[in-house]
Scaffold this motif. Structure first.
Motif, PDB file in Angstrom:
ATOM      1  N   GLU A 170     -49.878  -9.076   5.996  1.00  0.00           N
ATOM      2  CA  GLU A 170     -50.395  -9.488   7.295  1.00  0.00           C
ATOM      3  C   GLU A 170     -49.999 -10.931   7.598  1.00  0.00           C
ATOM      4  OE1 GLU A 170     -54.718  -9.188   9.371  1.00  0.00           O
ATOM      5  OE2 GLU A 170     -54.698 -10.054   7.356  1.00  0.00           O
ATOM      6  N   PHE A 171     -49.499 -11.142   8.807  1.00  0.00           N
ATOM      7  CA  PHE A 171     -49.161 -12.475   9.303  1.00  0.00           C
ATOM      8  C   PHE A 171     -49.995 -12.751  10.553  1.00  0.00           C
ATOM      9  CE2 PHE A 171     -45.548 -11.541   6.726  1.00  0.00           C
ATOM     10  CZ  PHE A 171     -44.985 -12.748   6.353  1.00  0.00           C
ATOM     11  N   GLY A 172     -50.279 -14.010  10.799  1.00  0.00           N
ATOM     12  CA  GLY A 172     -50.955 -14.411  12.026  1.00  0.00           C
ATOM     13  C   GLY A 172     -52.449 -14.150  12.053  1.00  0.00           C
TER      14      GLY A 172
ATOM     15  N   GLU B 211     -52.156  -7.952   2.077  1.00  0.00           N
ATOM     16  CA  GLU B 211     -51.573  -9.150   1.467  1.00  0.00           C
ATOM     17  C   GLU B 211     -51.408 -10.208   2.551  1.00  0.00           C
ATOM     18  OE1 GLU B 211     -51.214  -9.562  -1.652  1.00  0.00           O
ATOM     19  OE2 GLU B 211     -51.372  -7.501  -2.368  1.00  0.00           O
ATOM     20  N   ASP B 212     -51.578 -11.473   2.195  1.00  0.00           N
ATOM     21  CA  ASP B 212     -51.461 -12.539   3.188  1.00  0.00           C
ATOM     22  C   ASP B 212     -50.020 -13.049   3.273  1.00  0.00           C
ATOM     23  OD1 ASP B 212     -51.069 -14.324   1.061  1.00  0.00           O
ATOM     24  OD2 ASP B 212     -53.077 -15.149   1.176  1.00  0.00           O
ATOM     25  N   GLU B 213     -49.820 -14.071   4.080  1.00  0.00           N
ATOM     26  CA  GLU B 213     -48.482 -14.623   4.331  1.00  0.00           C
ATOM     27  C   GLU B 213     -47.822 -15.199   3.096  1.00  0.00           C
ATOM     28  OE1 GLU B 213     -48.694 -17.339   7.642  1.00  0.00           O
ATOM     29  OE2 GLU B 213     -49.680 -15.865   8.897  1.00  0.00           O
ATOM     30  N   ASP B 214     -48.595 -15.527   2.073  1.00  0.00           N
ATOM     31  CA  ASP B 214     -48.044 -16.109   0.860  1.00  0.00           C
ATOM     32  C   ASP B 214     -47.537 -15.064  -0.139  1.00  0.00           C
ATOM     33  OD1 ASP B 214     -48.595 -18.692   1.746  1.00  0.00           O
ATOM     34  OD2 ASP B 214     -50.632 -18.623   0.930  1.00  0.00           O
ATOM     35  N   TYR B 215     -47.748 -13.797   0.146  1.00  0.00           N
ATOM     36  CA  TYR B 215     -47.322 -12.715  -0.751  1.00  0.00           C
ATOM     37  C   TYR B 215     -45.805 -12.766  -0.934  1.00  0.00           C
ATOM     38  CZ  TYR B 215     -46.520  -7.938  -2.381  1.00  0.00           C
ATOM     39  OH  TYR B 215     -46.129  -6.826  -3.100  1.00  0.00           O
ATOM     40  N   ARG B 216     -45.334 -12.637  -2.153  1.00  0.00           N
ATOM     41  CA  ARG B 216     -43.902 -12.749  -2.435  1.00  0.00           C
ATOM     42  C   ARG B 216     -43.282 -11.470  -2.999  1.00  0.00           C
ATOM     43  NH1 ARG B 216     -43.922 -15.857   1.010  1.00  0.00           N
ATOM     44  NH2 ARG B 216     -44.180 -18.073   0.772  1.00  0.00           N
ATOM     45  N   GLY B 217     -44.038 -10.386  -3.003  1.00  0.00           N
ATOM     46  CA  GLY B 217     -43.497  -9.115  -3.461  1.00  0.00           C
ATOM     47  C   GLY B 217     -42.844  -8.362  -2.313  1.00  0.00           C
ATOM     48  N   VAL B 218     -42.586  -7.082  -2.538  1.00  0.00           N
ATOM     49  CA  VAL B 218     -41.997  -6.220  -1.515  1.00  0.00           C
ATOM     50  C   VAL B 218     -43.118  -5.466  -0.811  1.00  0.00           C
ATOM     51  CG1 VAL B 218     -40.453  -4.272  -1.084  1.00  0.00           C
ATOM     52  CG2 VAL B 218     -39.844  -5.994  -2.793  1.00  0.00           C
ATOM     53  N   ALA B 219     -43.137  -5.523   0.503  1.00  0.00           N
ATOM     54  CA  ALA B 219     -44.139  -4.824   1.308  1.00  0.00           C
ATOM     55  C   ALA B 219     -43.534  -3.556   1.895  1.00  0.00           C
ATOM     56  CB  ALA B 219     -44.639  -5.732   2.422  1.00  0.00           C
TER      57      ALA B 219
ATOM     58  N   LEU C  86     -41.431 -16.493  18.540  1.00  0.00           N
ATOM     59  CA  LEU C  86     -41.760 -15.108  18.171  1.00  0.00           C
ATOM     60  C   LEU C  86     -40.619 -14.475  17.379  1.00  0.00           C
ATOM     61  CD1 LEU C  86     -43.493 -12.570  18.178  1.00  0.00           C
ATOM     62  CD2 LEU C  86     -42.781 -12.160  20.552  1.00  0.00           C
ATOM     63  N   ALA C  87     -39.375 -14.762  17.746  1.00  0.00           N
ATOM     64  CA  ALA C  87     -38.224 -14.249  16.982  1.00  0.00           C
ATOM     65  C   ALA C  87     -38.271 -14.770  15.553  1.00  0.00           C
ATOM     66  CB  ALA C  87     -36.913 -14.634  17.665  1.00  0.00           C
ATOM     67  N   ASP C  88     -38.556 -16.066  15.396  1.00  0.00           N
ATOM     68  CA  ASP C  88     -38.681 -16.640  14.052  1.00  0.00           C
ATOM     69  C   ASP C  88     -39.824 -15.986  13.280  1.00  0.00           C
ATOM     70  OD1 ASP C  88     -36.583 -18.397  14.586  1.00  0.00           O
ATOM     71  OD2 ASP C  88     -37.913 -20.081  15.088  1.00  0.00           O
ATOM     72  N   PHE C  89     -40.939 -15.735  13.958  1.00  0.00           N
ATOM     73  CA  PHE C  89     -42.092 -15.071  13.353  1.00  0.00           C
ATOM     74  C   PHE C  89     -41.694 -13.681  12.848  1.00  0.00           C
ATOM     75  CE2 PHE C  89     -45.882 -12.316  14.022  1.00  0.00           C
ATOM     76  CZ  PHE C  89     -46.803 -12.945  13.185  1.00  0.00           C
ATOM     77  N   LEU C  90     -40.941 -12.931  13.657  1.00  0.00           N
ATOM     78  CA  LEU C  90     -40.522 -11.579  13.253  1.00  0.00           C
ATOM     79  C   LEU C  90     -39.563 -11.629  12.057  1.00  0.00           C
ATOM     80  CD1 LEU C  90     -40.086  -9.916  16.765  1.00  0.00           C
ATOM     81  CD2 LEU C  90     -41.935  -9.524  15.103  1.00  0.00           C
ATOM     82  N   VAL C  91     -38.714 -12.629  12.007  1.00  0.00           N
ATOM     83  CA  VAL C  91     -37.834 -12.806  10.843  1.00  0.00           C
ATOM     84  C   VAL C  91     -38.681 -13.072   9.598  1.00  0.00           C
ATOM     85  CG1 VAL C  91     -36.099 -14.318   9.780  1.00  0.00           C
ATOM     86  CG2 VAL C  91     -35.798 -13.538  12.138  1.00  0.00           C
ATOM     87  N   ASP C  92     -39.677 -13.944   9.725  1.00  0.00           N
ATOM     88  CA  ASP C  92     -40.582 -14.210   8.595  1.00  0.00           C
ATOM     89  C   ASP C  92     -41.306 -12.943   8.168  1.00  0.00           C
ATOM     90  OD1 ASP C  92     -39.856 -16.886   8.656  1.00  0.00           O
ATOM     91  OD2 ASP C  92     -41.690 -17.537   9.698  1.00  0.00           O
ATOM     92  N   CYS C  93     -41.766 -12.157   9.142  1.00  0.00           N
ATOM     93  CA  CYS C  93     -42.461 -10.906   8.838  1.00  0.00           C
ATOM     94  C   CYS C  93     -41.552  -9.941   8.069  1.00  0.00           C
ATOM     95  CB  CYS C  93     -42.940 -10.228  10.125  1.00  0.00           C
ATOM     96  SG  CYS C  93     -44.349 -11.006  10.933  1.00  0.00           S
ATOM     97  N   ALA C  94     -40.283  -9.912   8.407  1.00  0.00           N
ATOM     98  CA  ALA C  94     -39.344  -8.979   7.784  1.00  0.00           C
ATOM     99  C   ALA C  94     -38.931  -9.383   6.376  1.00  0.00           C
ATOM    100  CB  ALA C  94     -38.099  -8.839   8.657  1.00  0.00           C
ATOM    101  N   ALA C  95     -39.151 -10.632   5.995  1.00  0.00           N
ATOM    102  CA  ALA C  95     -38.652 -11.139   4.714  1.00  0.00           C
ATOM    103  C   ALA C  95     -39.184 -10.374   3.506  1.00  0.00           C
ATOM    104  CB  ALA C  95     -38.969 -12.623   4.576  1.00  0.00           C
TER     105      ALA C  95
END
Length: 136
Positions: free
Chosen positions: A20-22, A44-52, A69-78
């Protein structure tokens, strides 16, 4: 109260890892609870580093412009699997404060190399736009 079976409408399965982000005090806690009930655990929060398996991202107009928002979506996809995955971008419903037009989400997704497809009304306060992340 969310529409019936939001997690099912999102395609959430038992055991999924959902990041979850935001998150903020205005999120729809019924939606979160519905997802957590299906996955059998917490988001899982924004700090999660595993695979979602899936990401939900709460976005409001005061969070930034279309480029943000584009940057946010890129972060979400990471955190998604390298083969792609699904992001549900949750925005305030039309007519409410901080609403984000679906066209803005589509534009941001395109800028981020993603595709916005389905829009769902999930509660009186929130709508969700399915964003497919390609090749993350």
């Amino acid at each position: 109260m969310p529409s019936k079976n939001v997690a099912e409408r999102f395609g959430v399965k038992p055991g999924f890892v959902v990041q979850e982000f935001g998150y903020d005090e205005d999120v729809d806690f019924d939606v979160r609870d519905d997802i957590e009930a299906v996955i059998g655990g917490v988001l899982e929060d924004e700090d999660y580093r595993g695979v979602a398996d899936m990401v939900i991202g709460w976005w409001r107009s005061d969070d930034g412009d279309v480029d943000d928002l584009a940057d946010f979506l890129v972060d979400c996809a990471a955190s998604l699997d390298a083969g792609g995955g699904v992001i549900w971008c949750l925005v305030p419903a039309q007519g409410l404060d901080y609403h984000v037009p679906t066209s803005d989400v589509s534009e941001a997704a395109h800028t981020a190399g993603q595709s916005a497809t389905t829009t769902l009304s999930i509660s009186p306060q929130w709508q969700a736009i399915r964003v497919t992340a390609h090749g993350y």
